[in-house]
Design an enzyme around this catalytic site. Sequence first.
Site, PDB file in Angstrom:
ATOM      1  CG  HIS A  44      -5.697  -4.054   4.717  1.00 41.28           C
ATOM      2  ND1 HIS A  44      -5.403  -3.729   6.025  1.00 41.28           N
ATOM      3  CD2 HIS A  44      -4.993  -5.193   4.455  1.00 41.28           C
ATOM      4  CE1 HIS A  44      -4.563  -4.619   6.526  1.00 41.28           C
ATOM      5  NE2 HIS A  44      -4.309  -5.525   5.597  1.00 41.28           N
ATOM      6  CD  GLU A  45      -5.252  -7.740   1.454  1.00 43.33           C
ATOM      7  OE1 GLU A  45      -4.109  -7.931   1.001  1.00 43.33           O
ATOM      8  OE2 GLU A  45      -5.607  -8.140   2.573  1.00 43.33           O
TER       9      GLU A  45
ATOM     10  CG  HIS B 265       5.269  -2.763   1.640  1.00 42.42           C
ATOM     11  ND1 HIS B 265       5.089  -3.382   2.855  1.00 42.42           N
ATOM     12  CD2 HIS B 265       6.581  -2.416   1.608  1.00 42.42           C
ATOM     13  CE1 HIS B 265       6.226  -3.404   3.521  1.00 42.42           C
ATOM     14  NE2 HIS B 265       7.150  -2.830   2.784  1.00 42.42           N
TER      15      HIS B 265
ATOM     16  CG  HIS C  70      -0.540  -5.933   2.061  1.00 43.93           C
ATOM     17  ND1 HIS C  70       0.369  -5.790   3.084  1.00 43.93           N
ATOM     18  CD2 HIS C  70      -1.683  -6.391   2.647  1.00 43.93           C
ATOM     19  CE1 HIS C  70      -0.187  -6.146   4.229  1.00 43.93           C
ATOM     20  NE2 HIS C  70      -1.434  -6.510   3.993  1.00 43.93           N
TER      21      HIS C  70
END
Length: 532
Positions: free
Chosen positions: A404-405, A411, A408
């Site tokens: 999940h991290e 991104h 980021h």
Amino acid sequence: NSPELQAVERRMAPKLSAHRDRIVQNPKLYARIQAVYGAREKSGLTPEQQRLAWRYYTTYTRAGAALGPEAKQRLTALNQELANLYTQFSQNLLAEESEQFLVLESEADLAGLPASVKAGMAAAAAAQGLASGKNGGKWVVLNTRSSVEPFLTSSDRRDLREKVWRTFVMRGDNGDARDTNAIVAEILKLRAERAKLLGYPTHAHWRLEDTMAKTPERAMQLMEAVWTPAVARVKEEVAAQQAIADAESAGREAAAAGGAKIAIEPWDYRYYMEKVRKAKYDLDQNEVKPYLQLEKLREGMFWMAGRLFGMTFTPVAAGRVPVYHPDVRVWEVTDAKGGHVGLWYFDPYARQGKRSGAWMNEYRTQERMDRPITAIVSNNSNFVKPGPGEPVLISWDDAKTLFHEFGHALHGLSSSVTYRSLAGTSVPRDYVEFPSQILERWLPTPEVLNRFALHYETGKPIPRALVDKIKATETFNQGFETVEYLSSALIDMKLHLEGDEPVDPRAFEKDTLAALGMPREVVMRHRTPQFQ
């Protein structure tokens, strides 16, 4: 987060706040922003430039650029006071997490704990300067989520589970010099005054204006619709746990230690949850951990980024770029054509002064306004550092969080814009979580698991049957998880809807949870004195 840096933070936070206000409140600058914004659709601006004009106009207006001189002066004073309070709050909480821990001094205190958890606790003891080892060693349960939750899940020692749980949930709420309740009350009061000054009924109305929900009422409607079925599910989960606890009590002699019948308490929930998982799905989380090596999963994330985005991650030799701690490692990221994309820093281990949890940081933001500038991002976790040559084995939930991290981070690395204020995760707030939510979905795919979920001793991939069991439990314990986070969100929203009314945070939390029908066996994931 050393004492020296904390002193600088306390001194500089209000100064930086005032500095930002001087920029936002500059009337000539705001007039130019208004002019560009007003002509944005007729002046030949690109879509990106139009977005930039909207962003500046909206940000400055919401920050009080259109206010009169007296209101601006008061707003600056409020913002400086709030900056001070935010700093005090975070530093108090960090001190509670850093300085409070449970020391275990005998093997009997370790009953039920898997080897990986015991090894981590021994390493934590060594980091605290306490003797550790097989002969007369000590073990430490740190007051952080990454240390507390594995202990609450596995420890057979109910008395110690209660101690660990109470220490964790009472951070910032002990009536001492580190208590944050008075800070919270003052923050709420100042936020309410600031909202009125800016023309909003409450801070909640100001905060939600530029989100998808738009209003607190719509957000509350959604949360309350989920709350009732979640509480009902918790009751079913507790009943299943209680049945196992009752069976265990019946199977022991009443005179034996712990033989008396128990009622499920909050410090029992994770422990008996795992027993239910084992009974219902034949899944023991400790069977999964040996296949989830931190470094192999990191390799899996790199492989996935290569397949999906054409990115390659190449280790940067120690000393070539600066790092802020010896445990931090760096990779250069290049695209499918070999072009430089940015740098990815990995900071996986817990240490003194580091806040708990897992997150992504952006140290340098991509832009090409005057010249091309690439991103520098990091992923940060709080795993216990292993001994030399030992792998870090993590839970399935921690593996999902890792992916999940990393979403980021990707991104930030994938950003390709002209203006820094529109780069990376500087997108509409509701969209920030989209790439990370998508990335974590790649963890359970066969392509990732067969290559990288390898047993740390045998090197064999995780068995398909075990993966099927994990998938079968995807909705397991969702009552607990939903009530845990949703109670935090509901309390937070209701606190900020109080407006000018003075609030006692401790009493408000207790009374509001009672009115909501909060299950006795669950505690808020982020209680008010700890909610960063």
